[in-house]
Design an enzyme around this catalytic site. Sequence first.
Site, PDB file in Angstrom:
ATOM      1  N   PRO A 201      -3.893   5.180  13.818  1.00  0.00           N
ATOM      2  CA  PRO A 201      -2.447   4.985  13.977  1.00  0.00           C
ATOM      3  C   PRO A 201      -1.478   5.948  14.234  1.00  0.00           C
ATOM      4  CG  PRO A 201      -3.688   5.081  11.704  1.00  0.00           C
ATOM      5  CD  PRO A 201      -4.598   5.043  12.916  1.00  0.00           C
ATOM      6  N   GLY A 203       0.846   9.012  14.207  1.00  0.00           N
ATOM      7  CA  GLY A 203       0.879  10.113  13.260  1.00  0.00           C
ATOM      8  C   GLY A 203      -0.289  10.849  12.815  1.00  0.00           C
ATOM      9  N   GLU A 423      11.790  -1.679 -14.061  1.00  0.00           N
ATOM     10  CA  GLU A 423      11.095  -0.709 -13.623  1.00  0.00           C
ATOM     11  C   GLU A 423      10.103  -0.421 -14.707  1.00  0.00           C
ATOM     12  OE1 GLU A 423      10.552   0.298 -10.600  1.00  0.00           O
ATOM     13  OE2 GLU A 423      12.524  -0.624  -9.779  1.00  0.00           O
TER      14      GLU A 423
END
Length: 614
Positions: A201, A203, A423
Site C-alpha cells: 500500500p 506510504g 462519545e
Amino acid sequence: MKGKWWQGSLFYLLILVAIMALAFSFLPISKGPEEVDFYTFIAQAKQGQIDTIEQQGSRLIGLRGDEKIIRASFVGSTKELMDTMKEAGIALGQSGIKFAVKTGGFDWGGIMISFIPLLLFGALLFWLFRSARGANTQAFNFAKSRARLAAGDKPTITFDDVAGVDEAKGELQEVVEFLKSPEKFLALGARIPRGILLVGPPGCGKTLIAKATAGQAGVPFYSISGSEFVEMFVGVGASRVRDLFDQAKRNSPCIVFVDEIDAVGRHRGAGLGGGHDEREQTLNQILVEMDGFDSSVNVIVLAATNRPDILDPALLRPGRFDRHVVIDQPDINGRKAILEVHAKGKPLAKKVSLEVIAKQTPGFSGADLANLINEAAILAARHDRKDIRTSELEDSIDRVIAGPEKKGRVITQKEKELIAYHETGHALASKMLPNADPVHKISIVARGMMGGWTRFLPTEDRHLWTRPQFEDMLVVTLAGRAGEEIAFGEITTGAQNDLEKATGLARKMVTEYGMSTKLGPRTFGRREELIFLGREIHEQRDYSEKIAEEIDKEVHGLIQRAYDTAKEILTENKERLKLIAERLIDKETIEEAEFEALVKKPMPSPELQAAPAS
C-alpha cells in the site's frame, strides 16, 4: 526570461538591418563615376573634359579636380596605355593631362555596400540554422529517458535507514550480494531475478527500500516514474525505454527503479479507445528489453506498485518480474523500529516510550509515522519546548487520524451535551464488552469533520477476526446513537457515519465472510472492474432476488441486535453514563486512567435511589 528577450530582439534587429542593406544596395547612395568604354574615355580625355587619369590595375578613372567623372576598363601594362594615349594625341605630364598609377588600393565603400547585405544575410541564415538545430535537438530529446541517476559511490541511504520491513530487506539482500560478487552465484549456475516487483500500500517504503538497495550495493541507481515514459507523441515512450536500458547497460552493474509501474504496465487490451495505444507500445518495449538482457549484464530492474492485480501477465512471468516482495503495513515491532529511525536527531523527553506510541498507531504506514514525529516536533516548537513530550506525540497521532483541533468552533450547550453522551456511549459499551478494544481517550473537542471522537488502544495487531469480535464492534459503533436516545429520548444526525460503518461491516459479514447462520458459508456478489480505470465500478449479482431479500434481512438483523444490545448496556449503566458524560462536558477530554477510575467508581443501587427519604 532576460535571455529569451535578448535573443528575440537580436533576431528582429538582424532582419531589419538586412532589409535596409538590401534596399541600399539597389538604391544608389550618391552619384558615382559614369561607366564608359575605353574609346569614349580616350575621346573625353582628348576633348579636355578630364584633367587627371588614374590607373588602378585594369581600371581607368578620369577626374576633374577631385571629382571622379568617368571610368573605363583597360587590359594591358602602363607603358602600353601611355603609348596608346600618345598615338591618340593626348599629351601627358606637365603640359597635358596628369597621369598617376595606384597599386594596392581598394574601394572600401563599394566593398562595404556590396558585401554588407551578404554578411547580414549570412548571419540571418546562421541564426535560423542554429534555431532549427536547437528545435531539432529538443525534438530528439523527447525520445531521451528522463531517468535520474544517483551515483553509486556516494550512497546516502542504506538498509540501516529502513526499518519495519526485515523480510523485504532479506529478499533484497540477495540482490546486493549478486551485484557485489556475482561469481558466487554464477559458480553454482544460479541466475538472479532480472526484475523484482515491490508490492504494498502507499506510504510503506517501496521507493525508500529500492534506494537503500542501490546504496547498500554501491552501484548506480536509475529512478523514473512510469508516467514519465508516456507523452502525447506516438513512439516517445518506447524510445525512452530503449534509451533508459541502453544507459543502464553502459553503466552496469546498476539498478533501474520504475516507480508506479502500473501507469504503463496495465493489462493490454483494456484501453477505452481500443487495444493499440501508446501505453501498450511502451509496455511492449519494456517486455522486449527485459527479455533481451544479456546474462553477463548485471542490470536489475526494481518496480513498485500498489495495484499488482491490474498488471499485464506477460510482465509478471518468470524471466521478468518473477519475484514479488510484499511490503505491508508494519506490525507493532515494525512501527517501533520506524519511530526509532525517524526520532534520531530529535530531542525526546526521558519519559517518552516509543513502544506505547507504536501500540497507539495500528494501521499506520511508514509515511504516517514519519509525519507523526514531524508533527510532534512542530507542536513542541509551537509550545516553546526544548524536547518532545508524550503529550505532543499523542496529540500528533490525533492530528494524523482526524486533523487539527477546532477549539474555536462555536457550538450550543445542547450540542455539546449530545456529543458528550454520544462519545461516552461508545466508550462505556466498549468497556462492558469482552471482545472490544480498551478505551484510550475520549474527547468532545472537534477535529476535522468530527464533532467528537473516542480512540481505542488495541491490545495486539489482528490479522484474523472472529464473529464475536465483529458483533461487539457493531455494538460499540452503534452505542453512540443509543447513548443519545437514552439521555435525550431522541436521535440526531451525529450518528450518520456510525450507521454507514455498521451497515458496511454487517453486509461484509454476510456477503464476504460467510458469517450468516441462515445463508451459510458462501459469498454473494462478484466485483468487476475496468483494469484501465483501476477501480471497482460494478458488482455482479450471482444470486436471486429471494437471496437478496434474505441478505437484507440478515444485515438488518445483525444491526438491530447490536443496537438493542447497546441500549441494554447503557440503560443498565445509565447513572455511570451520566457521570462520565458530565465529566467529559466539564473537561472536554478524558484520558484512559481517569475513564477507568470513573468506571470503577461505586454507584448507588437502583433500590436505594428509589427508596423514600425517612
